[in-house]
Design a protein around this motif. Structure first.
Motif, mmCIF file in Angstrom:
data_model
loop_
_atom_site.group_PDB
_atom_site.id
_atom_site.type_symbol
_atom_site.label_atom_id
_atom_site.label_comp_id
_atom_site.label_asym_id
_atom_site.label_seq_id
_atom_site.Cartn_x
_atom_site.Cartn_y
_atom_site.Cartn_z
ATOM 1 N N VAL A 303 0.870 -1.184 0.000
ATOM 2 C CA VAL A 303 0.000 0.000 0.000
ATOM 3 C C VAL A 303 0.900 1.226 0.000
ATOM 4 O O VAL A 303 1.842 1.311 0.792
ATOM 5 N N SER A 306 1.482 3.840 3.580
ATOM 6 C CA SER A 306 0.433 3.655 4.584
ATOM 7 C C SER A 306 1.057 3.401 5.943
ATOM 8 O O SER A 306 2.208 2.972 6.057
ATOM 9 N N ALA A 333 -5.424 1.676 6.350
ATOM 10 C CA ALA A 333 -5.749 2.505 5.192
ATOM 11 C C ALA A 333 -7.266 2.555 5.038
ATOM 12 O O ALA A 333 -7.971 1.613 5.427
ATOM 13 N N THR A 337 -8.790 1.957 -0.660
ATOM 14 C CA THR A 337 -7.403 2.257 -1.024
ATOM 15 C C THR A 337 -6.842 1.121 -1.891
ATOM 16 O O THR A 337 -7.002 -0.049 -1.538
ATOM 17 N N THR A 391 -2.490 -3.045 -9.266
ATOM 18 C CA THR A 391 -3.569 -3.095 -8.279
ATOM 19 C C THR A 391 -4.303 -4.421 -8.402
ATOM 20 O O THR A 391 -4.834 -4.755 -9.465
#
Length: 462
Positions: A303, A306, A333, A337, A391
Motif C-alpha cells: 500500500v 500507509s 488505510a 485504497t 492493483t
C-alpha cells in the motif's frame, strides 16, 4: 626745470608697474587671487547694472480669431455602435452546483444554453462525478454563450478528454475529444519539520509526488520512524497539462533526500528500444546517479505510504482476545485504497477464505508467495499474471477485521517471513553496459536540475 604734470604721472605709473611686477615675482599666488577677486566683483557689478527688457505690460496685444471646421464623427459613432467583443471566464464546478448556478457564476444569462446543458448527454458530464473541474466559456457582450470547454483526466496517462459545446446557426452542438498531454518539468525543494507530507504541503508539492519520493527511497529510509527535523529534499517531477491547464502529476524524474546528514539520490531511466508494436522492450526504473538500480524484486509495501498498524511480531489478537504470533504486517488505510502486488507473479487464489475474508494469493519465483487479505474488492482472478505495483484489489474490512486495513504476508517455502526483511534482501535490477553512455548523459542533466532546485530552497530561506 621742474618736470611737467604728464611726466610725473608717467613716472608714477612706471613706478606702479614696477611695484606690481616685483610683487608678482615675490608673491605670485597672492597677486593672482587678488586679481581673480577683482574681476569677479567687476563681473557682478556689470550684471547688476545691465539694462532690463521691456515690461510685458507695455507690449502690444493682438487678438486673432479663426473658424475651425470639426472633423466628421458620424462614421466613428456608427463604428462604435456596431462594435462587439467576446468575454472569457473560467470557474470550477462545486458539489452544490446546478446548471443555472454555474452559468450565473460565469456571468451568463442564456436560457437556451442552460436548457441544452441540462439535456445533452455530453454536457451532463460537467456536473457528473467529482467537483473541481475547470469550465471555460467564451461569451458575447450580451452574456450569450458562444463556446464552452472542459478538460478532465482519464485512466490513460497519455491522453485527456475535452468537452466542447458551441453555438451554431441552428442551435448548440457538443462533442468529446481526446488529446495528448503536454509534459513539463517542475523543480521544487523543501525541508522536514514534522513529516514528509507537511514539508511537501509547505513547498506546494502535490501529494502524489510525496508518495513517489517515499516509494523511491523506501529501501533506504524508514519514512515512518527515521525522519529528522531539518532533513531536506529536492525533486524534479512532471506535470501533465491539457491546453495549458495542469490536470495531473506525472512521474518523479529525479530526486535527492538528505536524511540524518546522509544524501540519497535517484533518477528515472527508461532503457531505449521498442518492439514492432511500439511497446518498450525494457522496464523503466529508478537508479542512483552513478548507475546503481533502486528497483528490487519486491516492493517494501503493498500500500502506498500507509501506516503500519501491526507489525511482524507477537500481539494481542483483537478478535480472538488472546496473545498469538502475528505472522504478517497490517497496513491501516481507508476502505477503497488500492492494494498492489509487491512483485511479478501469478495469482493462485482470489476469493473468500476463513478469517482472511476477500483474499488474493500470488505465487512468485523461488517458491515465494504473498497474501493480501480483508479486501473490499478483488480485481484479479486465479491464473492471471500480474506485474509489480499492479492493483489487485481494494482495502477493506472483510473477514476477521475490526476496521479497514490490509493484512499482508510474505511466505518462503510456505513459512511466513518478515516482509520488510525480504524486500531489503531482494535482488536489484541491473543496468546493462550498453545503456551506460546514455544513462550518464541523462544523469548529468538530472544533477544540474537538482542543484537548481536546491538553490530555490536556499533562496527562500534567505
Amino acid at each position: 626745470m621742474r618736470p611737467s604734470i604728464s611726466s610725473r604721472v608717467l613716472n608714477s605709473s612706471s613706478l606702479l608697474l614696477l611695484g606690481v611686477a616685483d610683487s608678482l615675482r615675490r608673491h605670485p599666488k597672492r597677486v593672482t587671487a587678488s586679481l581673480a577677486a577683482l574681476l569677479l566683483g567687476t563681473g557682478v557689478t556689470a550684471f547688476g547694472v545691465a539694462p532690463l527688457a521691456p515690461d510685458a505690460a507695455d507690449l502690444p496685444v493682438r487678438q486673432v480669431v479663426e473658424v475651425v471646421q470639426p472633423l466628421p464623427t458620424q462614421v466613428q459613432t456608427d463604428a462604435l455602435a456596431d462594435f462587439s467583443f467576446n468575454l472569457f471566464r473560467t470557474e470550477s464546478t462545486r458539489s452544490s452546483d446546478t446548471v443555472n448556478s454555474l452559468l450565473k457564476r460565469l456571468n451568463l444569462d442564456d436560457a437556451a444554453a442552460a436548457a441544452f446543458l441540462r439535456t445533452d448527454p455530453n454536457a451532463q458530464q460537467i456536473l457528473a462525478g467529482r467537483p473541481g473541474k475547470n469550465v471555460t466559456v467564451e461569451a458575447s457582450d450580451s452574456q450569450q454563450l458562444l463556446k464552452l470547454s472542459m478538460r478532465w483526466s482519464t485512466d490513460n496517462e497519455e491522453l485527456f478528454n475535452r468537452l466542447v459545446v458551441e453555438r451554431t446557426a441552428t442551435g448548440f452542438s457538443s462533442r468529446v475529444e481526446t488529446a495528448p498531454y503536454t509534459r513539463s518539468a517542475q523543480l521544487a525543494s523543501g525541508s522536514v519539520q514534522t513529516s514528509l507530507f507537511a514539508a511537501t504541503d509547505e513547498a506546494r508539492i502535490p501529494d502524489g509526488v510525496a508518495v513517489q519520493i517515499a516509494e523511491i527511497f523506501s529501501g533506504d529510509i524508514d519514512f515512518r520512524r527515521a525522519l529528522r527535523k531539518g532533513d531536506r529534499f529536492n525533486v524534479v517531477y512532471e506535470t501533465l497539462e491539457a491546453d495549458g491547464e495542469a490536470l495531473r502529476t506525472g512521474r518523479v524524474l529525479s530526486t535527492e533526500f538528505v536524511n540524518a546528514g546522509k544524501t540519497y539520490e535517484a533518477m528515472w531511466f527508461q532503457p531505449p528500444g521498442k518492439d514492432a508494436a511500439g511497446i518498450a522492450t525494457a522496464k523503466g526504473s529508478y537508479y542512483t546517479l552513478d548507475g546503481q538500480s533502486l528497483r528490487r524484486a519486491y516492493l517494501s509495501s503493498p500500500v502506498e505510504f500507509s501506516r503500519i498498524s501491526s507489525g511482524f511480531a507477537m500481539r494481542f489478537h483483537p478478535v480472538l482476545q488472546k496473545w498469538r504470533a502475528h505472522l504478517g504486517t497490517d497496513y491501516a488505510a481507508p476502505t477503497g485504497t488500492p492494494a498492489r502486488t509487491v512483485g511479478d507473479g501469478v495469482v493462485t487464489f482470489a476469493g473468500v477464505q476463513n478469517g482472511f475474508g476477500n483474499v488474493v494469493f500470488i505465487k512468485h519465483r523461488n517458491n515465494h508467495e504473498t497474501v493480501y487479505a480483508h479486501l473490499s474488492k478483488i480485481n484479479v482472478q486465479a491464473g492471471q499474471s500480474v506485474s509489480q505495483s499492479q492493483t489487485i484489489g481494494l482495502v477493506g474490512s472483510t473477514g476477521w477485521a475490526t476496521g479497514p486495513h490490509l493484512h499482508f504476508e510474505f511466505r518462503v517455502n510456505g513459512a511466513q517471513q518478515d516482509p520488510m526483511t525480504i524486500a531489503k534482501q531482494s535482488d536489484t535490477v541491473t543496468l546493462s553496459k550498453a545503456d551506460l553512455p546514455l544513462f550518464r548523459q541523462i544523469a548529468a542533466g538530472a544533477k544540474s536540475q537538482l542543484v537548481a532546485a536546491a538553490s530555490m530552497n536556499q533562496a527562500r530561506a534567505e
